[in-house]
Scaffold this motif. Sequence first.
Motif, PDB file in Angstrom:
ATOM      1  N   ASP A 245     -15.561  -9.183  -5.326  1.00 18.06           N
ATOM      2  CA  ASP A 245     -14.136  -8.944  -5.133  1.00 18.06           C
ATOM      3  C   ASP A 245     -13.530  -8.625  -6.504  1.00 18.06           C
ATOM      4  O   ASP A 245     -13.324  -9.512  -7.331  1.00 18.06           O
ATOM      5  CB  ASP A 245     -13.469 -10.172  -4.526  1.00 18.06           C
ATOM      6  CG  ASP A 245     -11.993  -9.918  -4.223  1.00 18.06           C
ATOM      7  OD1 ASP A 245     -11.599  -8.748  -4.132  1.00 18.06           O
ATOM      8  OD2 ASP A 245     -11.246 -10.897  -4.075  1.00 18.06           O
TER       9      ASP A 245
ATOM     10  N   VAL B  21     -15.409  -4.412  -4.706  1.00 16.70           N
ATOM     11  CA  VAL B  21     -14.368  -4.024  -3.756  1.00 16.70           C
ATOM     12  C   VAL B  21     -13.024  -4.315  -4.396  1.00 16.70           C
ATOM     13  O   VAL B  21     -12.623  -5.480  -4.527  1.00 16.70           O
ATOM     14  CB  VAL B  21     -14.510  -4.801  -2.432  1.00 16.70           C
ATOM     15  CG1 VAL B  21     -13.470  -4.324  -1.425  1.00 16.70           C
ATOM     16  CG2 VAL B  21     -15.907  -4.658  -1.860  1.00 16.70           C
TER      17      VAL B  21
ATOM     18  N   LYS C 115      -8.857  -3.978  -4.624  1.00 14.19           N
ATOM     19  CA  LYS C 115      -7.695  -3.804  -3.751  1.00 14.19           C
ATOM     20  C   LYS C 115      -6.983  -2.519  -4.117  1.00 14.19           C
ATOM     21  O   LYS C 115      -7.115  -1.993  -5.216  1.00 14.19           O
ATOM     22  CB  LYS C 115      -6.750  -4.998  -3.887  1.00 14.19           C
ATOM     23  CG  LYS C 115      -7.384  -6.331  -3.469  1.00 14.19           C
ATOM     24  CD  LYS C 115      -6.418  -7.473  -3.667  1.00 14.19           C
ATOM     25  CE  LYS C 115      -7.043  -8.787  -3.223  1.00 14.19           C
ATOM     26  NZ  LYS C 115      -8.162  -9.200  -4.093  1.00 14.19           N
ATOM     27  N   GLY C 116      -6.206  -2.011  -3.165  1.00 14.74           N
ATOM     28  CA  GLY C 116      -5.496  -0.762  -3.371  1.00 14.74           C
ATOM     29  C   GLY C 116      -4.400  -0.877  -4.406  1.00 14.74           C
ATOM     30  O   GLY C 116      -4.125  -1.961  -4.926  1.00 14.74           O
TER      31      GLY C 116
ATOM     32  N   ARG D  79      -2.087  -3.392  -3.581  1.00 13.03           N
ATOM     33  CA  ARG D  79      -2.830  -4.575  -3.143  1.00 13.03           C
ATOM     34  C   ARG D  79      -2.728  -4.770  -1.638  1.00 13.03           C
ATOM     35  O   ARG D  79      -2.669  -5.890  -1.124  1.00 13.03           O
ATOM     36  CB  ARG D  79      -2.331  -5.837  -3.873  1.00 13.03           C
ATOM     37  CG  ARG D  79      -2.445  -5.752  -5.371  1.00 13.03           C
ATOM     38  CD  ARG D  79      -2.002  -7.039  -6.037  1.00 13.03           C
ATOM     39  NE  ARG D  79      -2.929  -8.135  -5.766  1.00 13.03           N
ATOM     40  CZ  ARG D  79      -4.071  -8.330  -6.437  1.00 13.03           C
ATOM     41  NH1 ARG D  79      -4.441  -7.486  -7.393  1.00 13.03           N
ATOM     42  NH2 ARG D  79      -4.855  -9.354  -6.134  1.00 13.03           N
TER      43      ARG D  79
ATOM     44  N   ALA E 269      -4.240  -3.925   2.308  1.00 13.11           N
ATOM     45  CA  ALA E 269      -5.484  -3.628   3.008  1.00 13.11           C
ATOM     46  C   ALA E 269      -5.462  -2.192   3.520  1.00 13.11           C
ATOM     47  O   ALA E 269      -4.438  -1.695   3.991  1.00 13.11           O
ATOM     48  CB  ALA E 269      -5.662  -4.605   4.174  1.00 13.11           C
TER      49      ALA E 269
ATOM     50  N   GLU F 115      -8.550   0.030  -0.172  1.00 17.77           N
ATOM     51  CA  GLU F 115      -9.557  -0.509  -1.090  1.00 17.77           C
ATOM     52  C   GLU F 115     -10.399   0.609  -1.700  1.00 17.77           C
ATOM     53  O   GLU F 115     -10.664   1.640  -1.067  1.00 17.77           O
ATOM     54  CB  GLU F 115     -10.484  -1.496  -0.355  1.00 17.77           C
ATOM     55  CG  GLU F 115      -9.856  -2.842  -0.078  1.00 17.77           C
ATOM     56  CD  GLU F 115      -9.047  -2.872   1.188  1.00 17.77           C
ATOM     57  OE1 GLU F 115      -8.573  -3.957   1.557  1.00 17.77           O
ATOM     58  OE2 GLU F 115      -8.877  -1.801   1.822  1.00 17.77           O
ATOM     59  N   LYS F 116     -10.817   0.347  -2.938  1.00 14.43           N
ATOM     60  CA  LYS F 116     -11.720   1.261  -3.630  1.00 14.43           C
ATOM     61  C   LYS F 116     -13.058   0.551  -3.846  1.00 14.43           C
ATOM     62  O   LYS F 116     -13.087  -0.608  -4.234  1.00 14.43           O
ATOM     63  CB  LYS F 116     -11.128   1.671  -4.982  1.00 14.43           C
ATOM     64  CG  LYS F 116      -9.833   2.460  -4.881  1.00 14.43           C
ATOM     65  CD  LYS F 116      -9.308   2.846  -6.258  1.00 14.43           C
ATOM     66  CE  LYS F 116      -8.018   3.643  -6.144  1.00 14.43           C
ATOM     67  NZ  LYS F 116      -7.481   4.028  -7.480  1.00 14.43           N
TER      68      LYS F 116
ATOM     69  N   GLN G  52     -13.784  -5.392   4.614  1.00 13.93           N
ATOM     70  CA  GLN G  52     -12.597  -6.238   4.467  1.00 13.93           C
ATOM     71  C   GLN G  52     -12.836  -7.635   5.049  1.00 13.93           C
ATOM     72  O   GLN G  52     -12.423  -8.648   4.462  1.00 13.93           O
ATOM     73  CB  GLN G  52     -11.405  -5.597   5.177  1.00 13.93           C
ATOM     74  CG  GLN G  52     -10.870  -4.351   4.489  1.00 13.93           C
ATOM     75  CD  GLN G  52      -9.854  -3.623   5.348  1.00 13.93           C
ATOM     76  OE1 GLN G  52      -9.704  -3.933   6.528  1.00 13.93           O
ATOM     77  NE2 GLN G  52      -9.159  -2.656   4.768  1.00 13.93           N
TER      78      GLN G  52
ATOM     79  N   ARG H  11     -14.945  -9.578   2.618  1.00 14.65           N
ATOM     80  CA  ARG H  11     -14.142  -9.939   1.452  1.00 14.65           C
ATOM     81  C   ARG H  11     -13.146 -11.046   1.793  1.00 14.65           C
ATOM     82  O   ARG H  11     -12.956 -12.001   1.021  1.00 14.65           O
ATOM     83  CB  ARG H  11     -13.413  -8.680   0.962  1.00 14.65           C
ATOM     84  CG  ARG H  11     -12.695  -8.780  -0.390  1.00 14.65           C
ATOM     85  CD  ARG H  11     -11.237  -9.144  -0.275  1.00 14.65           C
ATOM     86  NE  ARG H  11     -10.535  -8.493   0.798  1.00 14.65           N
ATOM     87  CZ  ARG H  11      -9.990  -7.270   0.725  1.00 14.65           C
ATOM     88  NH1 ARG H  11     -10.087  -6.578  -0.374  1.00 14.65           N
ATOM     89  NH2 ARG H  11      -9.344  -6.761   1.767  1.00 14.65           N
TER      90      ARG H  11
END
Length: 605
Positions: A466, A491, A493-494, A497, A499, A502-503, A526, A529
Amino acid sequence: MTAQSGVQILKKKVALLPGRPGVYRMLSAAGKVLYVGKAKNLKKRVISYTKYDKLPVRLQRMVAEVADLVVVETASEAEAFLLENELIKKYRPYYNILLKDDKSFPYIFISGHHDFPRVTKYRGSRVEKGEYWGPYASFPAVNEALQTLQKVFLLRTCTDHVFACRTRPCLLYQIKRCSGPCAGLISQKDYAASVKQAKDFMNGKNTEIQKRLLQQMQKHSAALEFEQAMALRDRVAALNQMQSYADGTLDKSIDADFIAVYQAGADAAVQVFFFRRGQNGGTHAVFLTDVADETPQTLLESFIGQFYQDLPAPHEIISNTDLSDKEGIEKALTNKNQHVVKLINRVLGARRKILERAEVNAKESLVRHLTETGLQKNMLKELAGLLKLQELNKVEVYDNSHIQGTSAVGALISAGPNGFMKNGYRRFNIERAKAGDDFAMMREVMTRRLRRGKAEDNLPDLMLIDGGLGQLSSVIQVMDALDIHVPVMAVAKGPERDAGNEKLFVPGSKEPILLEHNSALLHFIQRLRDEAHRFAVGSHRIKRRKNTQRATLDEIEGIGPHRRKILIQHFGSPRAVLEASLPELMQVEGINENIAKKIYTFSHK
């Protein structure tokens, strides 16, 4: 090793074997236990493995790996049955039918060492003095029973330390779940009578208790004491609710487990319905894989042997499948549990309805399990394709949790084709990393995990981290330093942040992998995670609570490590120390009046 070499080894061993009961272990060239079995006649049983062409494929593979055979003679078949399952639990042989769900079950417990006994749920070795009722299939089932006991009999659930420190009743008294013994609102004699009624109820003496409560209710009603009458009415209603059954009323003395086996190809489900003293303790399902060569009879025998290895067996085990060695298993379970255990597969009336319900549940549970497993396998296969890996059987997901670097905890969760693998969850107390340095925290966690994994030859097929490129770089540094290389992916977060954005980062590339917002694979990642995050946050809260309570005591002038230890040992917890009265504090050896006043003043200011 080859099939013929394995057969020849067994033929040589057979010549030395006795024709008596016992247990045998098949060993590989490395000394690993491949299989554990029992036999009424060891010689005849082992000879059957030398007839290679007649063996199921699974056992043919096993014989091909055999390098040695170890035998233990026993006095009887019953003793062999018990020893076999002890060894299966100890060695977990690859070719045996194994119960993957190794959970223990909760009980209702009434303590036996206190003037005002407490009732609570209990899980683990039954070493505390008192009486136990169960097992219950799950904590929701035992919680429901516990709440009913509180409503009907008003027994306390607080710990002995909390009970000793209270002078006023808690909220449970206000909502009529406790009779307030801590504040002297009920005499020891009356409380003991309530405890006896609760024990009688758990032992199936329901009618007498209900009759007594109804008489008391009518007496209060006739005396125009309507508040007391309404309270008794609520207790009777709770009692009736606990006595209701979906399949009709059973004999209150029934003490049985209803077990149904349902097999579909290489998979099977075993459904258990718990009934103790006529009360329903819930249901539990166990799933078995790679059992195409087994019959329902052998599956049931393996299940019973392992399931009741630690769990006390009831007086009756009612199943939808007969057993070839029923008498031997009955004798073994009877000797182990010190009461008569009967195996029954033909029942009528209410028992038949419950067994049929267990059969339906076994089938439905297996269908749901196979559907969920199929989806999980597809997602792992798709993730393996994304990362250009051959297969994924074990994925580990890592996350850290802290507040400004304090109470830092690292967590890992494991997942495989059958879902989350709870026995693979681990917590790491982060002590060496500098507060707030997320990268150093990740390096500390990964160093400990990879070193142990290498030593135990237990490394995953993929590590999910994460975080972003920084966390990924930290993990790669550890792998390079330890010369351990496991596929890894981060993983992140965008940008907001949220959902769905994600990258995904992999080693050797700074450009992220982006999946479609509604991609099933992205939802799967997801979910992995989020489970790691949930476990990490829960672990952090536990550690923070302990650290906060310890720090609170350290703030009191005159309380150092030695006195803090004495106080916690005496009262059981920092919270109980702060709730203690001045006289109680002064009774602690090593705590004088001056220190006791400082503690009391601090906690009551």
